[in-house]
Write a protein that holds these residues in place. Structure first.
Motif, short mmCIF file in Angstrom:
data_model
loop_
_atom_site.label_atom_id
_atom_site.label_comp_id
_atom_site.label_asym_id
_atom_site.label_seq_id
_atom_site.Cartn_x
_atom_site.Cartn_y
_atom_site.Cartn_z
N ASP A 80 -17.02 8.60 8.27
CA ASP A 80 -17.07 7.21 7.85
C ASP A 80 -15.65 6.65 7.90
N PRO A 81 -15.40 5.61 8.69
CA PRO A 81 -14.03 5.06 8.79
C PRO A 81 -13.54 4.51 7.46
N ARG A 82 -14.47 4.20 6.57
CA ARG A 82 -14.04 3.65 5.28
C ARG A 82 -13.35 4.70 4.41
N GLN A 83 -13.58 5.98 4.74
CA GLN A 83 -12.92 7.06 4.00
C GLN A 83 -11.41 6.95 4.17
N GLN A 84 -11.00 6.68 5.40
CA GLN A 84 -9.57 6.53 5.68
C GLN A 84 -9.03 5.32 4.94
N GLU A 85 -9.86 4.26 4.93
CA GLU A 85 -9.43 3.05 4.24
C GLU A 85 -9.22 3.33 2.76
N VAL A 86 -10.13 4.12 2.18
CA VAL A 86 -9.99 4.46 0.76
C VAL A 86 -8.71 5.24 0.51
N GLU A 87 -8.42 6.19 1.38
CA GLU A 87 -7.21 7.00 1.21
C GLU A 87 -5.96 6.14 1.33
N LEU A 88 -5.98 5.23 2.29
CA LEU A 88 -4.83 4.35 2.47
C LEU A 88 -4.65 3.44 1.27
N LEU A 89 -5.74 2.91 0.76
CA LEU A 89 -5.64 2.02 -0.39
C LEU A 89 -5.09 2.79 -1.60
N ARG A 90 -5.52 4.03 -1.71
CA ARG A 90 -5.01 4.86 -2.81
C ARG A 90 -3.50 5.08 -2.67
N LYS A 91 -3.09 5.36 -1.46
CA LYS A 91 -1.66 5.61 -1.22
C LYS A 91 -0.84 4.35 -1.47
N THR A 96 -14.54 0.05 -2.19
CA THR A 96 -14.88 0.64 -0.89
C THR A 96 -15.63 1.95 -1.09
N THR A 97 -15.18 2.73 -2.08
CA THR A 97 -15.86 4.01 -2.37
C THR A 97 -17.30 3.74 -2.79
N ARG A 98 -17.50 2.73 -3.63
CA ARG A 98 -18.84 2.40 -4.09
C ARG A 98 -19.72 1.96 -2.92
N SER A 99 -19.13 1.21 -2.00
CA SER A 99 -19.92 0.75 -0.85
C SER A 99 -20.29 1.93 0.05
N MET A 100 -19.43 2.95 0.08
CA MET A 100 -19.73 4.14 0.88
C MET A 100 -20.89 4.91 0.27
N ALA A 101 -21.01 4.87 -1.05
CA ALA A 101 -22.07 5.61 -1.74
C ALA A 101 -23.43 4.95 -1.54
N ASP A 102 -23.42 3.67 -1.15
CA ASP A 102 -24.66 2.94 -0.95
C ASP A 102 -25.16 3.20 0.47
N PRO A 103 -26.29 3.89 0.66
CA PRO A 103 -26.76 4.23 2.01
C PRO A 103 -27.01 3.00 2.87
#
Lengths: 169, 219
Positions: free
Chosen positions: A118-129, A153-160
């Motif tokens: 999921d490309p949003r995973q990278q986005e989450v990591e970047l936002l965290r950093k 973004t993490t919440r949206s990833m959890a939503d199928p």
């Protein structure tokens, strides 16, 4: 502001990923030892000035390094120092998770591609950093904004229902 | 009713806190060469600006609000200067139209201070770099063999680790093997010593050579 900054963060990680090992070494060295002339920076990394000149100019064109003219310099008149973006790049380079990610990306590029993450995973990591960077700089408000965006973004990833479609047919 | 004269002692307290804050900025920005950085005009320009700004704001406050003429206000302003006041903006004029033109008519202290900070940093870096250049140039007045020996001794005393590229002793060999003039080789060796073992190491080399030269005529 958030869309532009997310793009900037992605660009920065991509920028760092595309740096050569020497360029990464130069950035970290300038961060640790301070600004210097080409001669000084070269001998710090046990290279000659002509070997680091092109990588430094490339870093300058990428906005990671800035130059300041000095007067009375018999050994050169340009002082190379990190720009703000360069400091952020060094922070990324020093982060263990990012370093492993960069190394894995380098080794994975020659391997058979696996199923896309999921490309949003990278986005989450970047936002965290980005949040970590802002917190370190003392800007708690900005840090909170980044962390909240990561949470959304993490919440949206959890939503199928919001999972991105696979590019493979 | 005459204005109460602000107490200069309180004013100095505010200024002193600003002074310490400015000093902290120099120490933070020049961790490797704090002592030398503090010997430059740029550093004192920044430190004194912080002193004068904090003291000046206290004077203004105490002149306008006589009740504020006390040590508590002085301490508050001293700490508020870098954290609050510098981030404030000051309107130059009331614009005729209530639109985005308002931002152009304001001075942001933070921007002004950042510009001044950049100037101070530039002055300090210039001064420190010129000092280092002078040191390297002085070292080139001595024999290449002496510089090589000193560099190798320094390497034995304090081995360098270079994960990517030549080992340090081979780098010295590479300098000596370069098809360059002796002056360039000396400059490279001197810069190598200074960059990897500290400026004091190169200064000690020059001092020892000067001592030897002074001893020679008397022998």
């Amino acid at each position: 502001m958030s869309a532009k900054t997310i793009l900037d963060a992605n660009e920065l990680v991509e920028l760092v990923r595309n740096l050569t090992p020497l360029q990464r070494q130069l950035l970290i060295n300038i961060a640790d030892r301070g600004p210097g002339l080409i001669l000084e920076i070269a001998v710090r990394v046990l290279k000659f000035p002509e070997e680091v000149s092109t990588p430094l100019r490339d870093l300058q064109s990428k906005g990671l390094v800035a130059t300041d003219k000095i007067t009375g310099g018999q050994l050169g008149n340009e002082l190379f120092a990190l720009s703000e973006q360069g400091r952020q790049a060094v922070t990324l380079l020093r982060d263990d998770a990012t370093r492993k990610q960069l190394e894995n990306t380098t080794t994975r590029s020659a391997a058979v591609p696996t199923s896309p993450a999921d490309p949003r995973q990278q986005e989450v990591e970047l936002l965290r950093k980005l949040g970590d960077l802002a917190a370190q700089a003392g800007d708690l408000e900005k840090a909170r904004t980044w962390y909240e965006q990561a949470l959304e973004t993490t919440r949206s990833m959890a939503d199928p229902a919001t999972k991105p479609a696979s590019p493979n047919p | 009713m005459p204005l109460e004269v602000p107490n200069l002692l309180y004013c100095s307290v505010a200024g002193l806190i600003g002074f310490v804050w400015g000093l902290g900025e120099i120490v933070s920005a020049f961790k490797n060469e704090t002592g030398r950085a503090l010997g430059t005009a740029g550093a004192w320009l920044l430190i004194l600006l912080n002193f004068v700004a904090a003291a000046g704001i206290f004077l203004l406050t105490a002149a306008v609000i006589p009740e504020a003429n006390n040590w508590l206000t002085a301490i508050f302003i001293g700490f508020a200067w870098p954290t609050v006041i510098r981030n404030a903006s000051f309107k130059l004029a009331q614009p005729l139209q209530a639109d985005g033109g308002q931002e152009q008519a304001a001075i942001r202290f933070e921007q002004a201070y950042a510009t001044f900070q950049g100037l101070a940093r530039s002055l300090i870096n210039n001064a420190l770099t010129r000092q280092r250049i002078q040191l390297v140039t002085s070292a080139t007045n001595y024999d290449l063999a002496l510089l090589e020996r000193y560099a190798r001794l320094a390497l034995i005393a304090s081995p360098l680790h270079n994960a990517d590229g030549l080992p340090a002793d081979e780098f010295i060999n590479a300098i000596l093997a370069r098809p360059s003039t002796e002056e360039i080789k000396k400059a490279l060796l001197a810069a190598f010593i200074m960059a990897n073992f500290g400026r004091d190491m190169l200064q000690d080399f020059i001092k020892e050579r000067n001592k030897e030269q002074r001893r020679k005529p008397s022998q």
